[in-house]
Design a protein around this motif. Structure first.
Motif, PDB file in Angstrom:
ATOM      1  N   LEU A  14     128.784  60.881   7.074  1.00  0.00           N
ATOM      2  CA  LEU A  14     130.232  60.698   6.984  1.00  0.00           C
ATOM      3  C   LEU A  14     130.908  61.189   8.259  1.00  0.00           C
ATOM      4  N   LEU A  15     130.363  62.262   8.820  1.00  0.00           N
ATOM      5  CA  LEU A  15     130.973  62.857  10.004  1.00  0.00           C
ATOM      6  C   LEU A  15     131.016  61.882  11.183  1.00  0.00           C
ATOM      7  N   PHE A  16     130.056  60.968  11.237  1.00  0.00           N
ATOM      8  CA  PHE A  16     130.041  60.003  12.335  1.00  0.00           C
ATOM      9  C   PHE A  16     131.242  59.064  12.295  1.00  0.00           C
ATOM     10  N   GLY A  17     131.864  58.962  11.117  1.00  0.00           N
ATOM     11  CA  GLY A  17     133.094  58.194  11.058  1.00  0.00           C
ATOM     12  C   GLY A  17     132.944  56.736  10.688  1.00  0.00           C
ATOM     13  N   TYR A  18     131.770  56.345  10.214  1.00  0.00           N
ATOM     14  CA  TYR A  18     131.665  54.988   9.675  1.00  0.00           C
ATOM     15  C   TYR A  18     132.399  54.983   8.336  1.00  0.00           C
ATOM     16  N   PRO A  19     133.025  53.843   7.920  1.00  0.00           N
ATOM     17  CA  PRO A  19     133.809  53.873   6.681  1.00  0.00           C
ATOM     18  C   PRO A  19     133.084  54.572   5.520  1.00  0.00           C
ATOM     19  N   VAL A  20     133.836  55.464   4.868  1.00  0.00           N
ATOM     20  CA  VAL A  20     133.306  56.315   3.794  1.00  0.00           C
ATOM     21  C   VAL A  20     132.590  55.489   2.721  1.00  0.00           C
TER      22      VAL A  20
ATOM     23  N   LYS B  88     131.941  54.863  19.751  1.00  0.00           N
ATOM     24  CA  LYS B  88     132.513  54.305  18.528  1.00  0.00           C
ATOM     25  C   LYS B  88     131.883  52.960  18.211  1.00  0.00           C
ATOM     26  N   ALA B  89     131.695  52.163  19.238  1.00  0.00           N
ATOM     27  CA  ALA B  89     131.078  50.854  19.047  1.00  0.00           C
ATOM     28  C   ALA B  89     129.647  51.004  18.555  1.00  0.00           C
ATOM     29  N   ILE B  90     128.957  52.016  19.085  1.00  0.00           N
ATOM     30  CA  ILE B  90     127.574  52.235  18.642  1.00  0.00           C
ATOM     31  C   ILE B  90     127.547  52.615  17.164  1.00  0.00           C
ATOM     32  N   ILE B  91     128.492  53.471  16.762  1.00  0.00           N
ATOM     33  CA  ILE B  91     128.528  53.874  15.348  1.00  0.00           C
ATOM     34  C   ILE B  91     128.799  52.670  14.456  1.00  0.00           C
ATOM     35  N   ASP B  92     129.738  51.815  14.857  1.00  0.00           N
ATOM     36  CA  ASP B  92     130.012  50.621  14.067  1.00  0.00           C
ATOM     37  C   ASP B  92     128.788  49.709  14.004  1.00  0.00           C
ATOM     38  N   LEU B  93     128.114  49.598  15.134  1.00  0.00           N
ATOM     39  CA  LEU B  93     126.933  48.736  15.202  1.00  0.00           C
ATOM     40  C   LEU B  93     125.834  49.249  14.277  1.00  0.00           C
ATOM     41  N   VAL B  94     125.514  50.525  14.416  1.00  0.00           N
ATOM     42  CA  VAL B  94     124.417  51.096  13.625  1.00  0.00           C
ATOM     43  C   VAL B  94     124.802  51.169  12.151  1.00  0.00           C
ATOM     44  N   GLY B  95     126.016  51.648  11.862  1.00  0.00           N
ATOM     45  CA  GLY B  95     126.458  51.764  10.465  1.00  0.00           C
ATOM     46  C   GLY B  95     126.422  50.424   9.752  1.00  0.00           C
ATOM     47  N   THR B  96     126.884  49.388  10.451  1.00  0.00           N
ATOM     48  CA  THR B  96     126.900  48.066   9.834  1.00  0.00           C
ATOM     49  C   THR B  96     125.481  47.578   9.563  1.00  0.00           C
ATOM     50  N   LEU B 167     131.951  39.739   2.353  1.00  0.00           N
ATOM     51  CA  LEU B 167     131.833  41.030   3.031  1.00  0.00           C
ATOM     52  C   LEU B 167     130.721  40.985   4.077  1.00  0.00           C
ATOM     53  N   LEU B 168     129.660  40.261   3.746  1.00  0.00           N
ATOM     54  CA  LEU B 168     128.568  40.106   4.719  1.00  0.00           C
ATOM     55  C   LEU B 168     129.080  39.397   5.971  1.00  0.00           C
ATOM     56  N   LEU B 169     129.878  38.339   5.764  1.00  0.00           N
ATOM     57  CA  LEU B 169     130.457  37.635   6.920  1.00  0.00           C
ATOM     58  C   LEU B 169     131.336  38.584   7.739  1.00  0.00           C
ATOM     59  N   ALA B 170     132.181  39.334   7.014  1.00  0.00           N
ATOM     60  CA  ALA B 170     133.059  40.278   7.709  1.00  0.00           C
ATOM     61  C   ALA B 170     132.233  41.322   8.457  1.00  0.00           C
ATOM     62  N   ALA B 171     131.100  41.724   7.836  1.00  0.00           N
ATOM     63  CA  ALA B 171     130.225  42.706   8.472  1.00  0.00           C
ATOM     64  C   ALA B 171     129.608  42.124   9.732  1.00  0.00           C
ATOM     65  N   ILE B 172     129.230  40.854   9.671  1.00  0.00           N
ATOM     66  CA  ILE B 172     128.651  40.201  10.851  1.00  0.00           C
ATOM     67  C   ILE B 172     129.693  40.159  11.972  1.00  0.00           C
ATOM     68  N   ALA B 173     130.931  39.837  11.578  1.00  0.00           N
ATOM     69  CA  ALA B 173     131.993  39.821  12.582  1.00  0.00           C
ATOM     70  C   ALA B 173     132.152  41.202  13.208  1.00  0.00           C
ATOM     71  N   MET B 174     132.087  42.236  12.370  1.00  0.00           N
ATOM     72  CA  MET B 174     132.240  43.607  12.861  1.00  0.00           C
ATOM     73  C   MET B 174     131.098  43.953  13.817  1.00  0.00           C
ATOM     74  N   LEU B 175     129.907  43.493  13.442  1.00  0.00           N
ATOM     75  CA  LEU B 175     128.719  43.722  14.273  1.00  0.00           C
ATOM     76  C   LEU B 175     128.892  43.071  15.644  1.00  0.00           C
ATOM     77  N   LEU B 176     129.292  41.796  15.613  1.00  0.00           N
ATOM     78  CA  LEU B 176     129.469  41.063  16.866  1.00  0.00           C
ATOM     79  C   LEU B 176     130.557  41.711  17.720  1.00  0.00           C
ATOM     80  N   GLU B 177     131.639  42.113  17.044  1.00  0.00           N
ATOM     81  CA  GLU B 177     132.724  42.763  17.780  1.00  0.00           C
ATOM     82  C   GLU B 177     132.253  44.041  18.453  1.00  0.00           C
ATOM     83  N   SER B 178     131.432  44.814  17.713  1.00  0.00           N
ATOM     84  CA  SER B 178     130.983  46.069  18.314  1.00  0.00           C
ATOM     85  C   SER B 178     130.059  45.776  19.506  1.00  0.00           C
ATOM     86  N   ILE B 179     129.308  44.669  19.412  1.00  0.00           N
ATOM     87  CA  ILE B 179     128.471  44.284  20.558  1.00  0.00           C
ATOM     88  C   ILE B 179     129.359  43.902  21.751  1.00  0.00           C
ATOM     89  N   LEU B 180     130.405  43.137  21.448  1.00  0.00           N
ATOM     90  CA  LEU B 180     131.328  42.747  22.523  1.00  0.00           C
ATOM     91  C   LEU B 180     131.965  43.983  23.160  1.00  0.00           C
TER      92      LEU B 180
END
Ligand code: NA
Ligand code: NA
Lengths: 440, 189, 346
Positions: A14-20, B88-96, B167-180
């Protein structure tokens, strides 16, 4: 062992800040796959469906989008702002007027919904921007909102009390009646705290400036009253529709939306564009709240399916069997669990196990239930996993930080624990008795 | 290429948001209507009562992908706020990749089975024409068993896999955005 | 870990293979009578099998799906389930007839129909379509007609009456102009207290007392729509096929014993709690619908049964089987138990 480690893992991620919501869901799924049986993931849609309303508690959650919608319409039409400002003006030179008004509005909303998510978000929308604009200290503003938002669970109607009535085998009506005085005391203590705090730290809550207006005090009061009446009337209509048997609490929140739209029309602030944008905003915030709920539900699979429930049970078995030792140990355990688990999990895991002991020791079930309810109230506010804090963060402006919200909640948690302690020691102060009455 | 995929998904999410908004407004008036009918005319329809929770469920389910695209899902910002654009982009990429996409895939799959279990009960339509007549007459599969309740439970159940597909589509968009964003951040360096 | 570890028994020389099964029931953990009886079923199976069968019981606290039991067992998500058959009338309308029907058999009569009159075979015919085998799970005993805020003297009084009464009973009462209403369980008490609804039915005193309805509605009407609701154990057929005969026999016979035990426990809870209500709350008035009202409800019931007969062959057969058995059984109840009660009443 995994039952406990899952919290540490969740906290870390959670600390990394990805949506909860998705962090919760992903970790829950990972734990089920790694340490339980992946086939059990087939239960996820059933868990989601239970929140949708088919014969379930989910029906009650319908109040969430409706309350948020009402809140947003009141916010966009500036009616909420007027309400709070005017109430604040009525407090004149008393510092903290806006915060006290927030508590009072929160108490009114609490009387018309039992869903904490609904009232926290509505309060966040209505009063956070106003307090921020008047230069209130962020911690004071967010703490007040989170705390007044959670009033919805102690002041009837309340889902928590309904669940407690169910697991403790007491009529829900008895709990609703018994919760009233503790709820009022809690409101009183919040206000007292705000008054004292603002006296000590005047900068935290600037007085609403009436100086530039040439109006007399009496005129100010008259204008303020006029502005207060319509939105207050709206809230009272919502409440009235419940008390006069026109609607169930859930339905009354829909009447609240219609009322808010009518008020907007009345004040010439209605437009289809406003309605359309408010609906979009509501969808986003509702989705945020439910994503957290669903994520937490999947997360709790990871907790209970990998033996977490069993661990808590083992812990409970080691609790002393004598009355005061038992009560204190149970209360401490619930507070502790409240830092990590949500109130539904706690109610269902802990209470069936201690129920037999409660009966055996001749403890008044109603009193015990109210103690638990007051205790669970803190679980919404305790970092790191306090849901009220997540929801508030979700609707707060970007410059409000999680850490500020966490810090802001602390004094209110302490107030709640203090009241809990006095309820434990002096039940008669709250119109209750510790001993089992001859009959409920 | 990436950008146009992202834009396409965003457009879809806007539609989804609009649909949820319509359902929300409909929900408000439907509930108010139900209250008035019951209170003033002692008339109550379980079908309409059920329709209200169908609307409500669709609002929050369809809203979840829309909220992802609009960045409305709550984050803990204790550390996040202090991170660079790149991190931040890395976190979005990995989290997604690690949290969101697996969640979507599992809910799409299990939700599909959940819906199919409701659809596959009783008489099954043999043709498309029969499908449409049966939906409106006896319904297909599981239905409400309360007096005046709704038919075709698979429709509302099907919103679960549908919403998570979106949501999967939205997640893919988020993934691509974080790559961009990552590419962009790397270029800056 | 979630999978129960193989039990080790010091009293058995050889260590036979342990059979591990999962069971989901549709109640909260430890829910009075209903949930408790499943815990006893688990104990019974484990002791009867000398620990060779181990059952993991999951309540709604764990799986969160009170009405998902049918799907869970059908799909093999769980090996065993315990729930009520008529909850699944929306999935397969033929399951409707295996819990209780309005104006139909009492608990005792219906148990005889299930075990001796071909009822269980009929139930198994339906459930075989869904990859399940069933056994009785225990009865709630006579269910009450519900709590009413106002007295019902004529059929006219039922017109527009807002009542929470789900399922088939709701359809019957809707047939005479009442308005069945869905209110979530948690909001029921307040809805009845304030008059948002005029009446509701729950179960019987055994479970009604804890809901507190006696404090907000003065009239407690006697039963008509569920004269002895029976719960069921569902067994996944694939699981059953894999099990040795002795294990199947234990699962079935433990269910039969549990059904008996739960029925007794329901009777005991009802009589205990009725004693409490009648002695501590003298304001509660027990009422029965007058003959005119009962006649109207029976007519509505007959109409619905006729629709059911038209709907499926199976429904026609089961309705006929129930009707024939009821005729015989009631004739005996009349000269047996009913005559006894009547004769010695004064
Ligand atoms: Na409340
Ligand atoms: Na917490």
């Amino acid at each position: 062992m995994h039952g406990i480690t899952i919290f540490i893992v969740a906290l870390l991620f959670l600390l990394f800040g990805y949506p909860v919501a998705f962090t919760f869901a992903g970790i829950g799924i990972a734990f089920v796959v790694l340490f339980a049986d992946a086939n059990q993931l087939a239960q996820i849609p059933y868990r989601i469906y239970a929140n949708m309303g088919d014969n379930g508690e989910g029906l009650v959650l319908m109040a969430v989008p409706l309350f948020i919608f009402m809140g947003i319409i009141l916010q966009r039409t500036k009616l909420a702002e007027q309400l709070l400002e005017s109430m604040g003006q009525l407090f004149g030179a008393v510092r903290g007027g806006l915060a006290i008004s927030t508590v009072l509005v929160g108490a009114l909303l609490a009387a018309s919904t039992g869903v904490v998510g609904a009232s926290v978000v509505a309060m966040g929308l209505i009063s956070l921007p106003v307090m921020m604009r008047y230069g209130y200290k962020t911690e004071l503003a967010t703490g007040t909102i989170a705390a007044s938002g959670t009033l919805g669970q102690i002041i009837p109607p309340s889902i928590v009390l309904i669940i407690l009535a169910d697991v403790l085998s007491v009529p829900v009506g008895d709990l609703f009646k018994a919760a009233l005085i503790p709820g009022l005391v809690l409101i009183g203590c919040y206000i007292l705290y705000i008054l004292v705090y603002c006296r000590i730290k005047p900068d935290a809550a600037p007085v609403i400036d009436n100086a530039q207006s040439s109006q007399s005090r009496r005129q100010i009061i008259a204008t303020a009253l006029l502005a207060v009446i319509p939105p207050l009337a709206l809230i009272l209509i919502v409440l009235g529709s419940i008390f006069n048997a026109v609607a169930t609490p859930t339905e009354s929140s829909a009447l609240g939306c219609v009322g808010a739209i009518l008020l907007a029309i009345l004040y010439g602030k209605f437009s289809l564009r406003m309605l359309w944008e408010s609906a979009h905003e509501t969808v986003k915030i509702t989705a945020m709240v439910f994503a957290v709920l669903l994520g937490a539900s999947i997360f709790s699979m990871g907790f209970s399916y990998t033996g977490g429930e069993h661990q808590v049970e083992q812990l409970l078995l080691s609790i002393p069997g004598e009355k005061w030792g038992f009560l204190i140990a149970v209360m401490l355990l619930i507070t502790l669990l409240g830092f990590f688990l949500d109130y539904i999990e706690i109610s269902y895991i802990v209470l069936p196990l201690v129920y037999a002991v409660v009966l055996e020791l001749g403890i008044n079930q109603v009193w015990f239930a109210i103690l638990v309810a007051m205790n669970l109230q803190t679980s919404f506010l305790t970092p790191p996993f306090g849901f009220a804090l997540f929801y508030l963060k979700g609707v707060a402006p970007n410059n409000v930080q999680t850490a500020q919200i966490y810090r802001g909640a602390i004094p209110f948690i302490l107030i709640q624990l203090l009241i809990l302690a006095t309820m434990l020691v002096f039940p008669h102060w709250y119109g209750m008795s510790a001993e089992q009455p001859s009959l409920w | 290429m990436l950008q146009s995929t992202v834009d396409g998904i965003h457009k879809l999410m806007q539609w989804l948001g609009a649909l949820a908004a319509v359902l929300l407004i409909a929900l408000v008036f439907l509930l108010a209507f139900n209250v008035i009918m019951r209170y003033a005319f002692n008339a109550s329809s379980i079908g309409l009562e059920e329709l209200s929770w169908h609307f409500y469920a669709a609002v929050f389910l369809l809203g979840i992908p829309y909220a992802l695209q609009t960045g409305s899902h709550v984050r803990v910002d204790l550390i996040h706020d202090r991170l660079s654009v790149r991190n931040k982009a890395i976190i979005d990429l990995v989290g997604t990749l690690v949290f969101l996409i697996p969640t979507c895939l599992i809910v799409i799959w299990t939700g599909w089975q959940f819906t199919a279990a409701a659809y596959g009960l009783g008489h099954q339509p043999g043709s498309l024409a029969e499908f449409f007549t049966q939906i409106t007459s006896t319904g297909i599969g599981e239905k409400s068993q309360d007096p005046g309740g709704l038919l075709n439970r698979w429709i509302i159940k099907g919103v679960i896999p549908f919403a998570f597909f979106c949501l999967l589509l939205a997640a893919i968009a988020m993934l691509l955005e974080s790559i961009l964003r990552l590419k962009h951040a790397l270029k800056e360096v | 870990d979630s999978t129960p570890s193989a039990a080790t028994h010091s009293d058995t020389a050889i260590a036979p293979q342990t059979i591990e099964l999962t069971l989901a029931h549709g109640w909260p953990k430890g829910f009075p009578v209903f949930g408790e009886s499943v815990d006893k079923y688990k104990e019974l199976v484990e002791s009867m099998s000398n620990g060779q069968i181990q059952i993991r019981v999951d309540s709604t606290n764990k799986h969160k799906s009170a009405f998902g039991i049918f799907d869970f067992v059908k799909s093999g998500q769980y090996d065993i389930g315990q729930s009520a058959s008529y909850y699944y009338g929306g999935k397969d309308p033929d399951t409707l007839f295996f819990s209780s029907m309005p104006f139909d058999m009492t608990e005792k009569e219906q148990k005889a129909w299930f075990y001796e009159g071909g009822g269980l075979e009929l139930a198994n015919e339906v459930y075989a379509r869904h990859n399940m085998e069933v056994m009785l799970g225990g009865s709630t005993d006579m269910q009450m007609g519900g709590w009413f805020r106002k007295e019902i003297s004529t059929v006219e009084d039922l017109k527009g009456l807002k009542m929470r009464i789900p399922g088939f009973g709701g359809k019957v009462i809707a047939g005479v102009g009442a308005v069945p209403t869905n209110i979530p369980a948690g909001e029921l008490y307040q809805a009845l207290e304030r008059g948002t609804i005029d009446a509701l039915e729950w179960v019987g005193p055994g479970l009604d007392l804890r809901m507190g309805f006696h404090k907000v509605a003065p009239y407690y009407y006697t039963g008509w729509h569920e004269p002895g609701t029976e719960l069921m154990y569902f067994f996944n057929l694939d699981t059953m096929k894999k099990l040795p005969e002795w294990a199947k026999s234990i699962l079935r016979n433990a269910a039969k014993l549990t059904a008996y035990n739960m029925s007794t426990a329901s009777f005991a809870a009802n009589s205990d709690n009725w004693d409490t209500i009648s002695s501590q709350f003298p304001n509660v008035q027990v009422k029965s619908f007058p003959p005119e009202v009962i006649a109207a409800l029976k007519a509505s019931n007959q109409q619905l049964l006729e629709q059911e007969r038209q709907r499926s062959d199976f429904a026609r057969r089961v309705i006929q089987s129930r009707a024939e058995y009821l005729r015989k059984a009631r004739a005996w109840t009349d000269v047996g138990e009913y005559a006894y009660l009547k004769t010695i009443a004064n």
